[in-house]
Design an enzyme around this catalytic site. Sequence first.
Site, PDB file in Angstrom:
ATOM      1  N   LEU A 351       0.835  -1.208   0.000  1.00  0.00           N
ATOM      2  CA  LEU A 351       0.000   0.000   0.000  1.00  0.00           C
ATOM      3  C   LEU A 351       0.861   1.247   0.000  1.00  0.00           C
ATOM      4  O   LEU A 351       0.459   2.291  -0.493  1.00  0.00           O
ATOM      5  CB  LEU A 351      -0.902   0.000   1.228  1.00  0.00           C
ATOM      6  CG  LEU A 351      -2.037  -1.016   1.231  1.00  0.00           C
ATOM      7  CD1 LEU A 351      -2.675  -1.065   2.597  1.00  0.00           C
ATOM      8  CD2 LEU A 351      -3.071  -0.663   0.177  1.00  0.00           C
ATOM      9  N   GLY A 352       2.021   1.121   0.583  1.00  0.00           N
ATOM     10  CA  GLY A 352       2.894   2.277   0.645  1.00  0.00           C
ATOM     11  C   GLY A 352       3.996   2.022   1.652  1.00  0.00           C
ATOM     12  O   GLY A 352       3.984   1.015   2.352  1.00  0.00           O
ATOM     13  N   GLY A 355       8.277   5.952   7.069  1.00  0.00           N
ATOM     14  CA  GLY A 355       9.573   6.034   7.709  1.00  0.00           C
ATOM     15  C   GLY A 355       9.960   4.783   8.462  1.00  0.00           C
ATOM     16  O   GLY A 355      11.125   4.545   8.725  1.00  0.00           O
ATOM     17  N   PHE A 356       8.985   3.967   8.797  1.00  0.00           N
ATOM     18  CA  PHE A 356       9.300   2.827   9.663  1.00  0.00           C
ATOM     19  C   PHE A 356       9.143   1.475   8.983  1.00  0.00           C
ATOM     20  O   PHE A 356       9.455   0.454   9.554  1.00  0.00           O
ATOM     21  CB  PHE A 356       8.440   2.872  10.920  1.00  0.00           C
ATOM     22  CG  PHE A 356       8.730   4.094  11.719  1.00  0.00           C
ATOM     23  CD1 PHE A 356       9.810   4.125  12.573  1.00  0.00           C
ATOM     24  CD2 PHE A 356       7.963   5.231  11.577  1.00  0.00           C
ATOM     25  CE1 PHE A 356      10.106   5.267  13.291  1.00  0.00           C
ATOM     26  CE2 PHE A 356       8.246   6.374  12.289  1.00  0.00           C
ATOM     27  CZ  PHE A 356       9.327   6.403  13.151  1.00  0.00           C
ATOM     28  N   GLY A 357       8.623   1.461   7.822  1.00  0.00           N
ATOM     29  CA  GLY A 357       8.468   0.176   7.154  1.00  0.00           C
ATOM     30  C   GLY A 357       7.391   0.247   6.096  1.00  0.00           C
ATOM     31  O   GLY A 357       6.881   1.328   5.772  1.00  0.00           O
ATOM     32  N   LYS A 374       1.418  -3.468   8.812  1.00  0.00           N
ATOM     33  CA  LYS A 374       2.611  -2.613   8.781  1.00  0.00           C
ATOM     34  C   LYS A 374       3.788  -3.436   9.270  1.00  0.00           C
ATOM     35  O   LYS A 374       3.758  -3.985  10.363  1.00  0.00           O
ATOM     36  CB  LYS A 374       2.394  -1.402   9.687  1.00  0.00           C
ATOM     37  CG  LYS A 374       3.498  -0.389   9.568  1.00  0.00           C
ATOM     38  CD  LYS A 374       3.058   0.933  10.161  1.00  0.00           C
ATOM     39  CE  LYS A 374       4.005   2.043   9.739  1.00  0.00           C
ATOM     40  NZ  LYS A 374       3.453   3.359  10.022  1.00  0.00           N
ATOM     41  N   ASP A 471       2.447  11.935  15.454  1.00  0.00           N
ATOM     42  CA  ASP A 471       2.804  11.900  14.029  1.00  0.00           C
ATOM     43  C   ASP A 471       1.595  12.246  13.178  1.00  0.00           C
ATOM     44  O   ASP A 471       1.263  11.553  12.223  1.00  0.00           O
ATOM     45  CB  ASP A 471       3.370  10.524  13.674  1.00  0.00           C
ATOM     46  CG  ASP A 471       4.158  10.560  12.364  1.00  0.00           C
ATOM     47  OD1 ASP A 471       4.523  11.667  11.927  1.00  0.00           O
ATOM     48  OD2 ASP A 471       4.394   9.483  11.790  1.00  0.00           O
TER      49      ASP A 471
HETATM   50  N1  LIG Z   1      -4.865   1.036   7.619  1.00  0.00           N
HETATM   51  C1  LIG Z   1      -4.534   1.352   6.376  1.00  0.00           C
HETATM   52  N2  LIG Z   1      -5.414   1.141   5.370  1.00  0.00           N
HETATM   53  C2  LIG Z   1      -5.081   1.446   4.088  1.00  0.00           C
HETATM   54  N3  LIG Z   1      -3.924   1.997   3.724  1.00  0.00           N
HETATM   55  C3  LIG Z   1      -2.999   2.235   4.679  1.00  0.00           C
HETATM   56  C4  LIG Z   1      -3.243   1.912   6.041  1.00  0.00           C
HETATM   57  N4  LIG Z   1      -2.161   2.247   6.757  1.00  0.00           N
HETATM   58  C5  LIG Z   1      -1.259   2.753   5.889  1.00  0.00           C
HETATM   59  N5  LIG Z   1      -1.760   2.757   4.635  1.00  0.00           N
HETATM   60  C6  LIG Z   1      -1.085   3.213   3.428  1.00  0.00           C
HETATM   61  O1  LIG Z   1       0.292   2.894   3.496  1.00  0.00           O
HETATM   62  C7  LIG Z   1       1.077   4.040   3.289  1.00  0.00           C
HETATM   63  C8  LIG Z   1       2.317   3.983   4.147  1.00  0.00           C
HETATM   64  O2  LIG Z   1       1.968   4.089   5.473  1.00  0.00           O
HETATM   65  P1  LIG Z   1       3.063   4.377   6.588  1.00  0.00           P
HETATM   66  O3  LIG Z   1       2.347   4.627   7.850  1.00  0.00           O
HETATM   67  O4  LIG Z   1       4.054   3.305   6.566  1.00  0.00           O
HETATM   68  O5  LIG Z   1       3.763   5.680   6.062  1.00  0.00           O
HETATM   69  P2  LIG Z   1       3.439   7.175   6.346  1.00  0.00           P
HETATM   70  O6  LIG Z   1       2.139   7.281   7.064  1.00  0.00           O
HETATM   71  O7  LIG Z   1       3.543   7.893   5.060  1.00  0.00           O
HETATM   72  O8  LIG Z   1       4.629   7.607   7.266  1.00  0.00           O
HETATM   73  P3  LIG Z   1       4.838   7.290   8.826  1.00  0.00           P
HETATM   74  O9  LIG Z   1       5.777   6.142   8.818  1.00  0.00           O
HETATM   75  O10 LIG Z   1       5.441   8.511   9.353  1.00  0.00           O
HETATM   76  O11 LIG Z   1       3.526   6.978   9.398  1.00  0.00           O
HETATM   77  C9  LIG Z   1       0.179   5.200   3.639  1.00  0.00           C
HETATM   78  O12 LIG Z   1       0.533   6.304   2.889  1.00  0.00           O
HETATM   79  C10 LIG Z   1      -1.204   4.711   3.285  1.00  0.00           C
HETATM   80  O13 LIG Z   1      -1.469   5.002   1.931  1.00  0.00           O
HETATM   81 MG   LIG Z   2       1.540   6.259   8.517  1.00  0.00          MG
END
Ligand SMILES: Nc1ncnc2c1ncn2[C@@H]1O[C@H](COP(=O)(O)OP(=O)(O)OP(=O)(O)O)[C@@H](O)[C@H]1O
Ligand SMILES: [Mg+2]
Length: 667
Positions: A351-352, A355-357, A374, A471
């Site tokens: 999904l994306g 910073g942490f994974g 995650k 965050d």
């Molecule tokens: N519960 C979820 N449902 C659907 N998509 C999600 C969910 N959680 C995260 N994502 C997707 O995964 C991507 C990456 O999430 P992630 O939390 O790892 O990174 P971030 O939010 O950009 O940075 P951070 O690590 O600071 O939180 C998000 O941008 C979002 O699009």
């Molecule tokens: Mg996030």
Amino acid sequence: MMFFLPFLVCFGLSLAFFTATGNDQFLYLGFTGANLTVDDAATIMSNGLLELTNGSLTFKGHAFYPIPLHFRKSYNDTVQSFSVAFIFAIHSSYPILSRHGLAFIVAPSKNFSDALPSQYMGFMNSQNNGNLSNHIFAIELDTVLNLEFQDKDANHIGIDINDLHSVQSHSAGYYDDRSSNFQNMSLVSGDAMQVWVDYNGEAKKINVTMAPLQMEKPTRPLISTYCDLSTVLQEPSYIGFSSSTGEVDSRHYVLGWSFGMNIPAPVINIAKLPKLPRQGPKHQPKLLEIILPIASAALIIAVGAVIILLMRRQLRYAELKEDWEIEFGPHRFSYKDLYQATEGFKSKNLLGAGGFGKVYKGALRSSQKEVAVKKMSHESRQGMKEFVAEVVSIGHIRNRNLVQLLGYCRRKGELLIVYDYMSNGSLDKYLHCGEQKPTLNWAQRFRIIKDIASGLLYLHEKWEKVVIHRDIKASNVLLDSEMNGRLGDFGLARLYDHGTDQQTTHVVGTMGYLAPELISTGKASPLIDVFAFRMFLLEVTCGKRPVSSDAQGNQLVLVDWVLENWRKGSLTEAVDMSLRGDYNVGEACLVLKLGLLCSHPFTNARPDMQQIMQYIDGDLPLPELTHTDMSFSMLYLMQDERFDPHTLSYPSSKASIGTISRISGGR
Ligand SMILES: Nc1ncnc2c1ncn2[C@@H]1O[C@H](COP(=O)(O)OP(=O)(O)OP(=O)(O)O)[C@@H](O)[C@H]1O
Ligand SMILES: [Mg+2]
Ligand SMILES: *[C@@H]1O[C@H](CO)[C@@H](O)[C@H](O)[C@H]1NC(C)=O
Ligand SMILES: *[C@@H]1O[C@H](CO)[C@@H](O)[C@H](O)[C@H]1NC(C)=O
Ligand SMILES: *[C@@H]1O[C@H](CO)[C@@H](O)[C@H](O)[C@H]1NC(C)=O
Ligand SMILES: *[C@@H]1O[C@H](CO)[C@@H](O)[C@H](O)[C@H]1NC(C)=O
Ligand SMILES: *[C@@H]1O[C@H](CO)[C@@H](O)[C@H](O)[C@H]1NC(C)=O
Ligand SMILES: *[C@@H]1O[C@H](CO)[C@@H](O)[C@H](O)[C@H]1NC(C)=O
Ligand SMILES: *[C@@H]1O[C@H](CO)[C@@H](O)[C@H](O)[C@H]1NC(C)=O
Ligand SMILES: CC(=O)N[C@H]1CO[C@H](CO)[C@@H](O)[C@@H]1O
């Protein structure tokens, strides 16, 4: 004599009886101790089995009753009735192939040194075949189709008079007593079978019958034919067996034999017969020699493969589990479940990444529930217990504006956190997607702002513990299927009980969202979320990243830009262009002003979430921003070295600093 017979047979002896009347009778259950005349390949084996041929090719063998029998009462008389029964078996190295056969014969001599093997069955040769002076009567069990003697097939029984061209023959088998149907039997099957030969001296008829070993003599003979043996047999004549092999290493065995002159041949008790050797002794070892190594090699490979598979499986799904986790059991997912849910963390389910994974989409097998997993790397086990406790504790929070945390899983070097899946993704994708994609309209944006404010309020004040999100930013705001805003990512949140101040050892957060006092003191309070929330408000309303570049390539710091617009009294210019003026001016200005208010560097000048909620809902009028306040704020920002604007120009809005921070104090 008949009286003693059953008694004597009980001892398993081979017996012969001769009477003055000429009613000769004998019974052999095996041939141990029998004074048979054997020649060539024929031997009596140690268990009493008579082996006529021993597997040598093109060989013959004979076995005769030692003394000649008188078939006539007197020299000029006709041949009397007699009957014979014997049990034989043919073994061969090949399952269905055997050469050539065996025969029961009545002949004037036991000397067959002139006879030939192969098709001559060991009792005839090419010169004397068919010669009336042979005086030979034979019942042949022929396993070869020989056109020379007009054989009917390669599995027949025939009556031979001085000639291998049978007087009468029939395919091996019997007529079933019940159905009277003919039943095939295979001479080369390797099984023992019984043959009966009955001659009626008065009717001059010969009956030949055969049957499988276990079966009683069928009433209907296989062959019943007129034949005057008085013209054939010499007086006296020897009785016995002849056998021959050809180019196949067959073995011909006789297991038992009985004879009766003028009286029926004694019944052969099959239970007392010697045992046949196992079939195909010559080729079995060869077969084993080839098959056994291959089979064992295959087995070893198969077992090895299974072990490797199991080990790989074990490694693939290996987890870290410690005693203290028992209490968190219900919140713990098995790695296998998550692995299967995300199809092995396939990149198509990604999904994306943050910073942490990385975050993967998955569907749990058990419930078909969609989840976001995650996957974070963590090296130290230190503080893991507290961290997991936090995760689980956060898992108890349920609010419609927060992304539900379902549980966690731990393995070596990795921590996995499972959230509800938010089908419409994260907010940043809608805000910064460029011109072409449809963006959110003002009503949707305003609703999301309200949602996040209420979610944050819940974290700060409504739940049993004060949860500082730490965050807050557009990518951590997720949209569910109804486009409700939900605050996500509690993996980084720090918890502390109401009233206790906490110190953090690492600073966590995202550039542009970080409160200045967190950077300078490292102290976390709910007001750092308020500071971050203001950036979220501005980002949603302006549709710009915290730090961006304008058309001329000049760096644009969002807060400064909004402040600039506010100073000029043209706050609406800061509102996202892509809304094309279609928005509620009052609401937009409220949000922008609130954003500026929350930016106040002095924590005590910032509103708390409770107040923010009231401002947004219009329950409380927003305090007027003064130019002094705002100038002061800018001055403060400029003077503070640790909040150098250069750090703000960090290229990616996603960049986070530090690692998962630990709370040093107890809770
Ligand atoms: N519960 C979820 N449902 C659907 N998509 C999600 C969910 N959680 C995260 N994502 C997707 O995964 C991507 C990456 O999430 P992630 O939390 O790892 O990174 P971030 O939010 O950009 O940075 P951070 O690590 O600071 O939180 C998000 O941008 C979002 O699009
Ligand atoms: Mg996030
Ligand atoms: C069979 O018997 C003959 C004669 O006794 C002997 O020469 C031959 O070696 C034997 N063959 C086998 C295979 O035992
Ligand atoms: C066996 O038979 C032969 C004749 O072939 C005979 O000379 C001999 O005496 C017999 N032996 C016994 C023990 O019956
Ligand atoms: C047997 O028959 C022949 C002629 O067929 C005759 O010469 C002879 O005497 C007979 N012998 C006996 C014992 O009857
Ligand atoms: C068998 O017959 C042949 C001739 O046909 C002869 O040479 C041989 O000596 C005979 N053997 C016996 C044991 O009588
Ligand atoms: C039959 O055999 C006898 C003696 O063995 C011989 O004299 C006679 O010529 C043979 N007959 C034929 C037709 O071969
Ligand atoms: C009998 O033998 C014939 C050919 O020899 C074969 O077709 C048939 O299937 C056999 N029947 C049985 C019952 O074995
Ligand atoms: C031969 O078989 C027939 C039936 O087919 C029977 O009537 C006759 O008695 C049998 N003869 C002998 C000697 O068993
Ligand atoms: C704007 C947008 O993408 N909305 C979607 C949110 O998710 C629901 C269901 O998953 C869709 O029907 C909407 O189109």
